[in-house]
Design an enzyme around this catalytic site. Structure first.
Site, mmCIF file in Angstrom:
data_model
loop_
_atom_site.group_PDB
_atom_site.id
_atom_site.type_symbol
_atom_site.label_atom_id
_atom_site.label_comp_id
_atom_site.label_asym_id
_atom_site.label_seq_id
_atom_site.Cartn_x
_atom_site.Cartn_y
_atom_site.Cartn_z
ATOM 1 N N LYS A 78 0.867 -1.190 0.000
ATOM 2 C CA LYS A 78 0.000 0.000 0.000
ATOM 3 C C LYS A 78 0.896 1.229 0.000
ATOM 4 O O LYS A 78 1.887 1.278 0.736
ATOM 5 C CB LYS A 78 -0.896 -0.017 1.248
ATOM 6 N N SER A 157 -9.855 2.124 2.520
ATOM 7 C CA SER A 157 -8.876 2.807 1.695
ATOM 8 C C SER A 157 -7.887 1.862 1.013
ATOM 9 O O SER A 157 -7.286 2.250 0.016
ATOM 10 C CB SER A 157 -8.104 3.816 2.543
ATOM 11 N N SER A 181 -10.308 -0.018 6.786
ATOM 12 C CA SER A 181 -9.664 0.038 5.474
ATOM 13 C C SER A 181 -8.993 -1.230 4.985
ATOM 14 O O SER A 181 -8.588 -1.286 3.831
ATOM 15 C CB SER A 181 -8.637 1.157 5.451
HETATM 16 N N1 GLN Z 1 -13.335 4.694 5.674
HETATM 17 C C1 GLN Z 1 -12.815 5.145 6.922
HETATM 18 C C2 GLN Z 1 -12.361 6.561 6.787
HETATM 19 O O1 GLN Z 1 -12.546 7.107 5.770
HETATM 20 C C3 GLN Z 1 -11.708 4.261 7.378
HETATM 21 C C4 GLN Z 1 -10.452 4.488 6.640
HETATM 22 C C5 GLN Z 1 -9.335 3.654 7.146
HETATM 23 O O2 GLN Z 1 -9.534 2.662 7.840
HETATM 24 N N2 GLN Z 1 -8.119 4.097 6.831
HETATM 25 O O3 GLN Z 1 -11.829 7.143 7.674
#
Ligand code: GLN
Length: 487
Positions: A78, A157, A181
């Site tokens: 990532k 994400s 995410s």
């Molecule tokens: N979708 C959540 C956010 O936008 C979680 C994102 C994540 O876990 N990095 O914050």
């Protein structure tokens, strides 16, 4: 050669050991596969030369009988993990020229174990999002869109990480999970991923979003592959003050246990939310039945503050983000908008360098931390976070793990969720475990009516990934999920 793509990471490892495959053959196959999926827009930076160089070193170790745990295994990273000498952008314009001169602890652990780096994969900008659409470099496409007549989100994400594994272009990928995410994108892409207990993996060298929540974890096809990956990624690191000084258990051994006698599985009633589709409810019931058939005791439990988890998260995460992202000012590194005076340099660099979702989080975070509102929002959210943690502690006096759906829906069409609040709803089942720092894993367990993957989530006690892997491996066994045949 196509058979490689039907093998799990552990099976490729075995084939390498037996010299049925060479590290170079494996790496070349995945490089080719990665080239074929260009239209999915998975990679921010593709590093095939590096992969070949690493594969050669792996092979020479294997030939000498000195093969390490992950020698010759192609892994995608990532683009939130700093990689020495390789562009690391967090999918943001503000870091679009940032080449770190150090390596994150987690990726370093992988390379030390012989893994081969294929490149850096896309994510939502600074890991903020649930659809991979906030990336400065454009969205990723879910490989399950094939034949559906529309372009679906891979989730976010860690959308690039889930998509690259689902499309057979990497044997594993690293992800990070702040509120869901890892778990939400793996559920959308029909693969497996675990967010370990907070502190299990070092955060050192991972671009920070919300430091009290961020955790790294693996994304793979199978539960055992995740177990092996996590055992390499974890471990105490003195460079991260929140890294836990805990032994890394033999996660792989936990995946081999198929009797669930004496295991108590809790079903939290608050996860049955309004508007949840009946197919998800059915899958959840089926999952509980599978575990029951293997000897587990299913117990209805209550986590009364679940409803407050999302609002709490959306105060705490932006607060921490606003502080973490203050460092991107155009002065030291990254994108800079040149101006004659310092204030304008800051404001125009940040206005142009950050995308709109990141700016929204910075504004909310700065607001809830401001002197006049700190008590009303930030301090209150911390208190509610404690209530949520206490809910879990109570319940874990009665059960060993919890079983829930991973997401309230299957993958949605790209561009279809424009309203930030509806986007935030994607993480309704994943955020509570994040706030409590608990290990949680998503396993692909079924299909929607539209023939899209659906995941079930197993949540465990702190530092009890062993039970999570055990339950997840049994779910996987029963679900017999068919992975996408993309190549
Ligand atoms: N979708 C959540 C956010 O936008 C979680 C994102 C994540 O876990 N990095 O914050």
């Amino acid at each position: 050669m196509n058979e490689i793509f039907n093998l799990s990471l552990l099976e490729v490892k075995e084939a390498l050991k037996k010299h049925d495959l060479s590290a170079l053959e494996v790496t070349n196959a995945f490089i080719e596969a990665s080239e074929k999926i260009k239209k999915l827009n998975v990679y921010n930076t593709f590093t095939p030369e590096k992969a070949i160089e690493m594969a050669k070193l792996s092979q020479s170790r294997i030939d000498k009988g000195q093969g390490k745990l992950l020698d010759g295994i192609p892994v995608a990273v990532k683009d939130l993990f700093c990689t020495e000498g390789v562009l690391t952008t967090a999918s943001s314009k503000i870091l679009n020229n940032f080449i770190p001169n150090y390596e994150s602890t987690v990726t370093n652990n992988l390379w030390e174990a012989g893994a081969v780096m294929l490149g850096k994969v896309s994510c939502d900008e600074f890991a903020m999002g649930s659809s991979n659409e906030t990336s400065y470099f454009g969205n990723v496409i879910n490989p399950w869109s094939k034949g559906k007549g529309k372009k679906l989100t891979p989730g976010g994400s860690s959308g690039g990480s889930a998509a690259v594994v689902a499309s057979n272009a990497a044997l594993a990928a690293t992800g990070t999970d702040t509120g869901g995410s890892i778990r939400q994108p793996v559920a959308f892409c029909g693969v497996t991923g675990i967010k370990p207990t907070y502190g299990r993996c070092s955060r050192w060298g991972i671009i920070a979003f919300a430091s009290s929540l961020d955790q790294a974890g693996p994304i793979t096809k199978t539960v055992s592959d995740s177990a092996l990956m996590l055992s390499v990624m974890s471990g105490y690191d003195q460079k991260d003050s929140t890294s836990a000084n805990e032994e890394t258990p033999d996660f792989l051994a936990s995946c081999m246990e198929n009797s669930l006698n004496n295991v108590k599985v809790g079903i939290p009633k608050e996860y049955q939310i309004n508007g949840m589709s009946s197919e998800i409810i059915k899958l959840w019931e089926k999952g509980a039945k599978w575990l029951q058939d293997r000897g587990a005791q299913i117990i209805d439990v209550s986590l009364p503050h679940t409803n407050y988890a999302l609002p709490t998260y959306y105060v705490i995460a932006p607060a921490e983000a606003s502080s973490n992202l203050a460092r991107y000012d155009g002065v030291r590194y990254g994108f800079r908008k040149s101006k004659d005076n310092l204030d304008e340099l800051y404001s125009s660099t940040r206005a142009e360098g950050f995308g709109s979702e990141v700016q929204r989080r910075i504004l909310i975070g700065t607001y809830v931390l401001s002197a006049g509102y700190y008590d009303a929002y930030y301090r209150k959210a911390q208190k509610v976070r404690n209530l949520i943690i206490n809910d879990f502690s109570e319940v874990f006096n009665k059960v060993d793990v919890l079983l829930t759906p991973t997401t309230p829906t299957a993958a949605f069409e790209l561009g279809s969720q424009q309203d930030p609040i509806s986007m935030y709803m994607n993480d309704v089942f994943t955020v509570p475990a994040s706030l409590a720092g608990l290990p949680a894993m998503s396993v692909p367990s079924g299909m929607s009516q539209e023939a899209l993957p659906l995941g079930l989530q197993v949540i465990g006690k702190p530092f009890d990934e062993e039970n999570v892997f055990k339950i997840a491996a049994n779910l996987e066994d029963e679900a017999k999920f068919s992975f996408l045949n993309y190549n």
